[in-house]
Design a protein around this motif. Sequence first.
Motif, PDB file in Angstrom:
ATOM      1  N   ASN A  19       0.856  -1.176   0.000  1.00 13.69           N
ATOM      2  CA  ASN A  19       0.000   0.000   0.000  1.00 13.69           C
ATOM      3  C   ASN A  19       0.899   1.234   0.000  1.00 13.69           C
ATOM      4  O   ASN A  19       1.752   1.398   0.874  1.00 13.69           O
ATOM      5  CB  ASN A  19      -0.895  -0.021   1.240  1.00 13.69           C
ATOM      6  CG  ASN A  19      -1.922   1.079   1.247  1.00 13.69           C
ATOM      7  OD1 ASN A  19      -1.735   2.122   0.648  1.00 13.69           O
ATOM      8  ND2 ASN A  19      -3.008   0.838   1.955  1.00 13.69           N
ATOM      9  N   ALA A  20       0.713   2.103  -0.974  1.00 18.58           N
ATOM     10  CA  ALA A  20       1.546   3.303  -1.106  1.00 18.58           C
ATOM     11  C   ALA A  20       1.500   4.181   0.137  1.00 18.58           C
ATOM     12  O   ALA A  20       2.455   4.907   0.423  1.00 18.58           O
ATOM     13  CB  ALA A  20       1.110   4.097  -2.330  1.00 18.58           C
ATOM     14  N   GLU A  21       0.438   4.083   0.903  1.00 19.80           N
ATOM     15  CA  GLU A  21       0.308   4.869   2.134  1.00 19.80           C
ATOM     16  C   GLU A  21       1.437   4.562   3.116  1.00 19.80           C
ATOM     17  O   GLU A  21       1.811   5.406   3.928  1.00 19.80           O
ATOM     18  CB  GLU A  21      -1.048   4.563   2.785  1.00 19.80           C
ATOM     19  CG  GLU A  21      -1.342   5.376   3.999  1.00 19.80           C
ATOM     20  CD  GLU A  21      -2.756   5.165   4.518  1.00 19.80           C
ATOM     21  OE1 GLU A  21      -2.945   5.326   5.733  1.00 19.80           O
ATOM     22  OE2 GLU A  21      -3.659   4.850   3.719  1.00 19.80           O
ATOM     23  N   TYR A  22       1.983   3.364   3.033  1.00 22.25           N
ATOM     24  CA  TYR A  22       3.015   2.940   3.977  1.00 22.25           C
ATOM     25  C   TYR A  22       4.428   3.010   3.397  1.00 22.25           C
ATOM     26  O   TYR A  22       5.379   2.575   4.044  1.00 22.25           O
ATOM     27  CB  TYR A  22       2.700   1.528   4.480  1.00 22.25           C
ATOM     28  CG  TYR A  22       1.362   1.476   5.159  1.00 22.25           C
ATOM     29  CD1 TYR A  22       1.172   2.095   6.392  1.00 22.25           C
ATOM     30  CD2 TYR A  22       0.267   0.869   4.558  1.00 22.25           C
ATOM     31  CE1 TYR A  22      -0.077   2.089   7.005  1.00 22.25           C
ATOM     32  CE2 TYR A  22      -0.976   0.862   5.168  1.00 22.25           C
ATOM     33  CZ  TYR A  22      -1.131   1.474   6.390  1.00 22.25           C
ATOM     34  OH  TYR A  22      -2.357   1.476   6.994  1.00 22.25           O
ATOM     35  N   MET A  23       4.581   3.583   2.222  1.00 25.80           N
ATOM     36  CA  MET A  23       5.891   3.664   1.583  1.00 25.80           C
ATOM     37  C   MET A  23       6.938   4.416   2.416  1.00 25.80           C
ATOM     38  O   MET A  23       8.103   4.018   2.424  1.00 25.80           O
ATOM     39  CB  MET A  23       5.787   4.265   0.184  1.00 25.80           C
ATOM     40  CG  MET A  23       5.155   3.319  -0.828  1.00 25.80           C
ATOM     41  SD  MET A  23       5.883   1.660  -0.872  1.00 25.80           S
ATOM     42  CE  MET A  23       7.499   2.023  -1.507  1.00 25.80           C
ATOM     43  N   PRO A  24       6.578   5.487   3.139  1.00 26.76           N
ATOM     44  CA  PRO A  24       7.610   6.146   3.947  1.00 26.76           C
ATOM     45  C   PRO A  24       8.271   5.192   4.945  1.00 26.76           C
ATOM     46  O   PRO A  24       9.468   5.284   5.208  1.00 26.76           O
ATOM     47  CB  PRO A  24       6.843   7.257   4.681  1.00 26.76           C
ATOM     48  CG  PRO A  24       5.677   7.550   3.799  1.00 26.76           C
ATOM     49  CD  PRO A  24       5.304   6.215   3.199  1.00 26.76           C
ATOM     50  N   PHE A  25       7.505   4.260   5.471  1.00 27.19           N
ATOM     51  CA  PHE A  25       8.050   3.288   6.427  1.00 27.19           C
ATOM     52  C   PHE A  25       8.806   2.182   5.709  1.00 27.19           C
ATOM     53  O   PHE A  25       9.853   1.735   6.167  1.00 27.19           O
ATOM     54  CB  PHE A  25       6.926   2.714   7.277  1.00 27.19           C
ATOM     55  CG  PHE A  25       6.059   3.763   7.894  1.00 27.19           C
ATOM     56  CD1 PHE A  25       6.559   4.585   8.906  1.00 27.19           C
ATOM     57  CD2 PHE A  25       4.771   3.985   7.437  1.00 27.19           C
ATOM     58  CE1 PHE A  25       5.764   5.578   9.468  1.00 27.19           C
ATOM     59  CE2 PHE A  25       3.981   4.973   7.995  1.00 27.19           C
ATOM     60  CZ  PHE A  25       4.480   5.779   9.006  1.00 27.19           C
TER      61      PHE A  25
ATOM     62  N   ASP B  81      10.360   2.435   2.898  1.00 21.76           N
ATOM     63  CA  ASP B  81      11.624   2.985   2.394  1.00 21.76           C
ATOM     64  C   ASP B  81      12.719   3.012   3.456  1.00 21.76           C
ATOM     65  O   ASP B  81      13.895   3.039   3.124  1.00 21.76           O
ATOM     66  CB  ASP B  81      11.400   4.403   1.855  1.00 21.76           C
ATOM     67  CG  ASP B  81      10.649   4.398   0.535  1.00 21.76           C
ATOM     68  OD1 ASP B  81      10.598   3.351  -0.138  1.00 21.76           O
ATOM     69  OD2 ASP B  81      10.088   5.471   0.194  1.00 21.76           O
ATOM     70  N   ARG B  82      12.344   2.986   4.720  1.00 28.82           N
ATOM     71  CA  ARG B  82      13.346   3.018   5.796  1.00 28.82           C
ATOM     72  C   ARG B  82      14.011   1.668   6.041  1.00 28.82           C
ATOM     73  O   ARG B  82      15.029   1.602   6.730  1.00 28.82           O
ATOM     74  CB  ARG B  82      12.688   3.463   7.104  1.00 28.82           C
ATOM     75  CG  ARG B  82      12.181   4.868   7.076  1.00 28.82           C
ATOM     76  CD  ARG B  82      11.519   5.216   8.372  1.00 28.82           C
ATOM     77  NE  ARG B  82      10.786   6.473   8.259  1.00 28.82           N
ATOM     78  CZ  ARG B  82       9.937   6.917   9.148  1.00 28.82           C
ATOM     79  NH1 ARG B  82       9.679   6.207  10.231  1.00 28.82           N
ATOM     80  NH2 ARG B  82       9.320   8.057   8.962  1.00 28.82           N
TER      81      ARG B  82
END
Length: 79
Positions: free
Chosen positions: A69-75, A77-78
């Motif tokens: 889900n793109a909504e969780y991409m910031p996490f 990416d880490r």
Amino acid sequence: MNEEGIKKAIEGILFVAGDAVELREIAAALETDEVTLARIADELAEQKRQAVEGVLLKRVGDKLQLCSNAEYMPFIDRV
């Protein structure tokens, strides 16, 4: 197999495949027709979207694929 069983089998197949799989291949494995499989897959994709799950089901042409889900991409990416 009932519809809930088919939904779970779709997820299992796609998880193991790790890539998009043609509807006809999944339908054959589950001993159902492509029209029924497509309808059930569309229902599953909508359920996952509404539940804002981390893993979504995408239909790309005649294939199905699990994706993040793109909504969780910031996490994601880490990691």
